[in-house]
Design a protein around this motif. Structure first.
Motif, mmCIF file in Angstrom:
data_model
loop_
_atom_site.group_PDB
_atom_site.id
_atom_site.type_symbol
_atom_site.label_atom_id
_atom_site.label_comp_id
_atom_site.label_asym_id
_atom_site.label_seq_id
_atom_site.Cartn_x
_atom_site.Cartn_y
_atom_site.Cartn_z
ATOM 1 N N GLU A 383 -6.785 -1.748 -1.833
ATOM 2 C CA GLU A 383 -7.789 -1.438 -0.799
ATOM 3 C C GLU A 383 -7.882 -2.551 0.225
ATOM 4 O O GLU A 383 -7.567 -3.711 -0.029
ATOM 5 N N THR A 394 -9.919 0.836 4.394
ATOM 6 C CA THR A 394 -8.813 1.701 3.969
ATOM 7 C C THR A 394 -8.665 1.635 2.455
ATOM 8 O O THR A 394 -8.694 0.542 1.872
ATOM 9 N N LEU A 396 -6.238 3.034 -0.914
ATOM 10 C CA LEU A 396 -4.963 3.606 -1.348
ATOM 11 C C LEU A 396 -5.099 4.089 -2.787
ATOM 12 O O LEU A 396 -5.457 3.301 -3.680
ATOM 13 N N ARG A 404 0.689 9.517 -3.359
ATOM 14 C CA ARG A 404 -0.277 8.599 -2.776
ATOM 15 C C ARG A 404 -1.201 9.283 -1.772
ATOM 16 O O ARG A 404 -0.832 10.246 -1.109
ATOM 17 N N ILE A 406 -3.571 7.711 1.352
ATOM 18 C CA ILE A 406 -4.017 6.531 2.118
ATOM 19 C C ILE A 406 -5.044 7.027 3.123
ATOM 20 O O ILE A 406 -4.713 7.764 4.057
ATOM 21 N N LYS A 448 -5.650 9.256 8.264
ATOM 22 C CA LYS A 448 -4.789 9.165 7.073
ATOM 23 C C LYS A 448 -3.483 8.491 7.464
ATOM 24 O O LYS A 448 -3.132 8.399 8.649
ATOM 25 N N PHE A 456 2.833 -3.813 1.217
ATOM 26 C CA PHE A 456 1.811 -3.311 2.134
ATOM 27 C C PHE A 456 1.547 -4.309 3.270
ATOM 28 O O PHE A 456 1.667 -5.521 3.081
ATOM 29 N N GLN A 460 -4.951 -3.833 7.502
ATOM 30 C CA GLN A 460 -4.984 -2.370 7.474
ATOM 31 C C GLN A 460 -4.663 -1.765 8.839
ATOM 32 O O GLN A 460 -4.144 -0.651 8.934
#
Length: 831
Positions: A383, A394, A396, A404, A406, A448, A456, A460
């Protein structure tokens, strides 16, 4: 609050709790010392007035005047009893406040979730912590969900650290703050054994601040004590040169020293503040230190959050705007398949165990519109917490098939900025947002994304997002809030709204709530980088501050303080903490406020009702006004006592020792309860909340304010000196003269206590404010006066003689003229 805790976490049984407490004690850093009744008594006996009385008693014993000595001992007992009663009353009031200020902690015991006082946590307890709470013991994480903690109080590092039971560092520490999520931890260390205890810090201790008024009162009393010593020496010397009688000279000097000492003033101040805080506690307003009561009455600006303070914080989801269909749906249309994706991602972007009202609503809407609930199939595995200016967050999620989700939500501007949209598309959505915002709605953007692999982005905002739509909430103003703001404005207090919401929504809600605003709103980003002087100018002219973050809130509060405003800051969130701490009066919401907000605040409103702040401000003004009445009454009545004791001696009048210690101590016994018990009970005057706030540094001990008391005192003195000479000129004996002077002073004292109930309204008008204690004490004083005059053994003891009806009438008339001229002054003031 319902906690979704794994069933295997049962916690300790009561026997295990008792055993742990016996072994490790209570969860507190240091047992604060509670004064015993004996220590209170010793403290009282150290007071200058009591020391003088004891010295005078000893002199009477030495010279063999046992009746006078016995009276002095009775006087010592009475003064001690009154002081003990007041001190004990104040002590109990402060202890009650202390109990209410103690934070509660959430624990699992016997498979039940309980709220207990933090000091009752024992080693082995299973404690629950969640966003915004202070962790109150050291322990090891057993279970967590999206849990991060700020350990800056120990490490100095301000960023949050994510932890769970599987991380290398799975420990939490007392004094640190839960930033996000929830955790259950097993307590390993408490009290002095915690890390924060080891380095000697005390998170819960709040240092008592000395207020400007308290400082001035201390200086005034010290000055009068010095004057008393000088006058004592002068009178002793003058009397001894005149009479060559050492004992008589000492008694004369001590009598005058007693009349000079205004020992009632600090007692009255302490009593008024402690009892004021205690009375507010009964109204649902918890004050952490009694000096705040005085500051409350000086409030010039209220800085308030919007959500949950001005509004009801019920967050009804009124509309959903779906971007793909380009349609806004009302709440009775949510059960539409077109909205499924928007509702899905709005829910997934929320906390799995929500406690924010908007997130709770999104979970509820998901449940109502989806037959298949996928929440148990997906786990939150990464997150990005709420951050940015304006903010977004955000989440995940992933299921067992590695599929997944998101999902992101946040301020519409933040979401639009990170979504793949053209400028034309953004402008179109902004117009829709503006239309909703102008109606007072609170809007969140939903988006999304898709991402393969585990590398990652650091931020975000670096994901490639697709815009899904808007959730449109309505949080209506609280019922009766318009009346609250009317009262605030009538009291001469300004209002500033400091919120994280956008300007259009804030303007609409402010208008509906009755907040006066004639300036454009200012965003938090507009404050960043500005100089101190520029922020002061902005803070002064602006009413609505929007899209505010902690540093911007703090900057506005500090700017207002620099401008000389006395600032009350209302808040309930973690991000309100710095501003709450910086304000003169930080006000936290008791029901919905986070532990951080409550810890930073000086005052807590238990039921989140803004009306209670008005009650607190009114109480602060009432208490200040009543202290002023009490102190000015004390000064006014001390002046004639001092001058009647000294002037006949210095001027060589026929009866130089018109008052002995017996008469002065009787007057002191009358004045003590009047100022510290009667005036404390005085109701608020009807015009109090229609006056502008007083400047915080301005007190009634200025020369302008004291001038009135001095004039009142001199007027009473002139009346009594007239009675003295009038009686002597008509052949009155020393006993008759003393009786007339004493009687006139008692009458003047009673009338003064009624005249000083208001410095604006007449005595007759003041009678509408019922104060039975004043009537009761006045009645008792008159009975005692008549006992002194007409009971022969008592009259002989006081060296007075009975007065006829006409003599009593003369004494009353002179006392009336000496005091009631003040009513003409008040009439002129009203006109």
């Amino acid at each position: 609050m319902t906690y979704n805790i794994p069933s295997h976490l049962k916690g300790l049984s009561q026997d295990e709790v008792n055993s742990a407490r016996a072994q490790y004690g209570y969860n507190q850093l240091e047992e604060s010392h509670k004064s015993t009744w004996f220590e209170l008594l010793v403290g009282i006996l150290k007071e200058p007035m009591l020391i003088l009385l004891i010295v005078i008693s000893l002199i009477y014993v030495i010279v063999g005047d046992y009746a006078e000595a016995a009276f002095m001992l009775v006087a010592i007992a009475v003064v001690t009893a009154i002081s003990f009663y007041q001190d004990n009353r104040s002590k109990k009031a402060l202890e009650e406040l202390e109990k209410l200020n103690e934070p509660l902690s959430v624990v699992i015991r016997n498979a039940q979730v309980l709220k207990i006082p933090t000091r009752d946590i024992v080693v082995g307890d299973f404690c629950i912590t969640e966003e915004g709470r202070i962790i109150n013991a050291d322990g090891r994480i057993l279970h967590s969900n999206d849990f991060s903690v700020n350990e800056s109080s120990l490490t100095g590092e301000s960023f949050s650290v994510f932890k769970d039971s599987t991380t290398a560092d799975n420990l939490v520490y007392s004094g640190t703050i839960t930033v996000s999520g929830l955790a259950v931890f097993q307590v390993q260390k408490i009290g002095k054994e915690t890390r924060v205890g080891k380095i000697g810090e005390s998170i819960r201790t709040i240092k008592e601040e000395i207020s400007p008024l308290h400082i001035q009162i201390q200086k005034f009393v010290k000055t009068m004590a010095i004057v008393g010593i000088v006058v004592f020496l002068l009178v002793c010397l003058f009397s001894y040169i005149d009479t060559k009688n050492l004992v008589g000279s000492l008694l004369n000097g001590l009598t005058l020293a007693m009349s000079v000492l205004p020992e009632e003033i600090p007692v009255a101040f302490t009593t008024f503040m402690a009892l004021g805080a205690w009375k507010l506690m009964r109204e649902g307003i918890i004050i952490k230190r009694s000096s705040i009561v005085e500051t409350l009455g000086s409030t010039t600006v209220i800085c308030t959050d919007k959500t949950g303070t001005i509004t009801a914080n019920i967050m009804q989801l009124n509309h959903l705007y779906d971007y793909r269909s380009d349609t806004a749906y009302a709440k009775d249309e949510f059960d539409n398949e077109v909205l499924n994706e928007l509702i899905d991602y709005a829910m997934w972007s929320s906390e799995p165990l929500p406690f924010d009202p908007m997130e709770i609503t999104l979970h509820t809407i998901y449940e109502q519109t989806h037959k298949k609930d996928l929440r148990k199939s997906y786990q939150l595995f990464h997150e990005y917490p709420l951050e940015g200016r304006p903010p977004m967050m955000t989440h995940l999620f992933e299921n067992s098939k590695k599929e997944r989700i998101i999902a992101a939500k946040g301020a519409p501007e933040a979401i639009l900025r990170v979504c793949q949209l053209t400028d034309l598309e953004r402008d179109k959505i902004r117009k829709i947002i503006e239309t909703f915002a102008q109606q007072g709605y609170r809007i969140l953007g939903i988006a999304k994304s898709h991402f393969e692999g585990d590398n990652f982005p650091a931020k975000q905002q670096d994901f490639a997002f697709d815009f899904l739509g808007l959730t449109v909430f309505y949080d209506p103003p609280k019922e009766g809030i318009q009346n609250v703001f009317e009262q605030i404005y009538a009291a001469g207090i300004k209002v500033k709204v400091i919120t994280g919401d956008n300007s259009e929504t804030t303007k609409a809600i402010a208008l509906q709530a009755g907040i006066t605003n004639d300036a454009p709103a200012v965003n938090g980003s507009e404050i960043v980088g500005k100089s101190e002087d520029e922020i002061m100018t902005i803070a002064e002219r602006t009413t609505l501050f929007t899209r505010m973050f902690p540093d911007a809130k703090l900057a506005v509060v500090n700017a207002l303080k620099k401008k000389g405003e006395v600032v009350a800051m209302l808040g309930d969130g973690v991000n309100d903490g710095p501003a709450l701490k910086a304000a003169h009066i930080g006000v936290a919401m008791g029901s919905k406020g986070t532990e951080i907000a409550k810890s930073a605040a000086a005052l807590i409103i238990t039921n989140d009702d803004l009306q209670k702040l008005i009650v607190g401000i009114a109480a602060g003004r009432r208490i200040y006004t009543n202290i002023k009445k009490a102190v000015q009454y004390i000064i006014s009545i001390h002046i004639p006592i001092i001058l009647i004791v000294s002037l006949p001696l210095f001027l060589g009048w026929i009866f130089p020792q018109i008052f002995t210690p017996v008469h002065v101590i009787f007057l002191e016994l009358v004045m003590g309860p009047t100022c510290s018990i009667v005036y404390e009970n005085e109701p608020i005057e009807k015009n109090t909340m229609k006056q502008p706030p007083r400047a915080l540094g301005k007190t009634f001990l200025s020369i302008n304010e004291l001038g009135r008391s001095i004039v009142q005192g001199i007027a009473i003195t002139l009346g009594i000196l007239f009675i003295y000479q009038f009686t002597v000129q008509h052949g009155g004996s020393e006993e008759k003269t003393r009786a007339m002077v004493f009687c006139t002073l008692i009458f003047a004292n009673i009338l003064l206590s009624y005249a000083n109930r208001s410095f604006y309204y007449s005595i007759i008008e003041s009678f509408k404010n019922r104060n039975l204690l004043l009537v009761g004490i006045s009645f008792i004083v008159l009975i005692l006066l008549f006992v002194i005059l007409y009971c022969r053994p008592v009259a002989s003891f006081f060296d007075v003689t009975a007065l006829s009806g006409s003599e009593l009438a003369i004494a009353l008339a002179v006392a009336g003229i000496s005091v009631l001229w003040f009513e003409i002054y008040k009439l002129a003031k009203r006109m």
